[in-house]
Write a protein that holds these residues in place. Sequence first.
Motif, PDB file in Angstrom:
ATOM      1  N   THR A 154     -13.777   1.375  -0.787  1.00  0.00           N
ATOM      2  CA  THR A 154     -12.813   2.106  -1.616  1.00  0.00           C
ATOM      3  C   THR A 154     -12.284   1.218  -2.734  1.00  0.00           C
ATOM      4  O   THR A 154     -12.137   1.661  -3.883  1.00  0.00           O
ATOM      5  N   THR A 181      -8.778   6.909   2.290  1.00  0.00           N
ATOM      6  CA  THR A 181      -9.030   6.016   3.419  1.00  0.00           C
ATOM      7  C   THR A 181      -9.950   6.638   4.460  1.00  0.00           C
ATOM      8  O   THR A 181     -10.041   7.861   4.593  1.00  0.00           O
ATOM      9  N   ALA A 213      -9.194  -0.754   5.087  1.00  0.00           N
ATOM     10  CA  ALA A 213     -10.147  -1.093   4.029  1.00  0.00           C
ATOM     11  C   ALA A 213     -11.555  -1.402   4.507  1.00  0.00           C
ATOM     12  O   ALA A 213     -12.500  -1.295   3.733  1.00  0.00           O
ATOM     13  N   TRP A 262       0.823  -1.209   0.000  1.00  0.00           N
ATOM     14  CA  TRP A 262       0.000   0.000   0.000  1.00  0.00           C
ATOM     15  C   TRP A 262       0.854   1.256   0.000  1.00  0.00           C
ATOM     16  O   TRP A 262       0.463   2.275  -0.558  1.00  0.00           O
ATOM     17  N   GLY A 299      -5.549  -2.693  -0.715  1.00  0.00           N
ATOM     18  CA  GLY A 299      -6.125  -2.417   0.588  1.00  0.00           C
ATOM     19  C   GLY A 299      -5.577  -3.335   1.657  1.00  0.00           C
ATOM     20  O   GLY A 299      -5.097  -4.434   1.368  1.00  0.00           O
ATOM     21  N   ASP A 357      -5.760   1.966   0.343  1.00  0.00           N
ATOM     22  CA  ASP A 357      -6.616   2.119   1.518  1.00  0.00           C
ATOM     23  C   ASP A 357      -6.122   1.169   2.605  1.00  0.00           C
ATOM     24  O   ASP A 357      -6.447  -0.013   2.607  1.00  0.00           O
TER      25      ASP A 357
END
Length: 200
Positions: free
Chosen positions: A161, A15, A156, A7, A174, A153
């Motif tokens: 998202t 987020t 998550a 990520w 995520g 994100d």
Amino acid sequence: MSILDGWLDADVLLTDPPYGIDYQSGSRRADLAASILGDKDTAARDTALTAWGDRPALVFGTWRIPRPERTHTRLIWDTKGALGMGDLSVPWKPSDQEIYVLGKGFTGRRDSNVLTCPPVQSTAKNGRLHPHEKPIDLLWRLIDKCPAGVIADPFAGSGSTLVAAATAGRRAVGVELNERYCEVIAKRLAQGALNFGSAS
């Protein structure tokens, strides 16, 4: 590269972290948790944002807690009057949430900082998957103004998202610590719309 590390290699952060308000729902929700992990303070949010640095980010939050460092713009999500009861000692109820803009590179037509969008139905029997689930329509509108590249994100939740990114034709990565929500995310993305491989 693992998803937990990956990520940080993304291009833009979108987020909804634990706000740090120690939220406890008073409503009866048969299938929804009354609170979320890490919501006692802003440590989880601040750790993630420190790791992210000064790159572009959109972060949900609340006026009750200090905004993240480097916030330069505040968006308002107008929930059309549907956001819980709030403080019953005053004649107003909450109908908005804040979204903080950090970093640069956002694009698109210049619009109002107030985004009106109804929330996800409040109970699991009406389709809600997470106590703080955000509507896909709102996330699409945010993604539309994000810089190009992979969306991250690290909180998550139920994967909204990630679903919004996939349906917008964007790659995303995520992270979610709660195994139950990981299963929810997997079901929502079961059509293989997202590539969880290398973010490069």
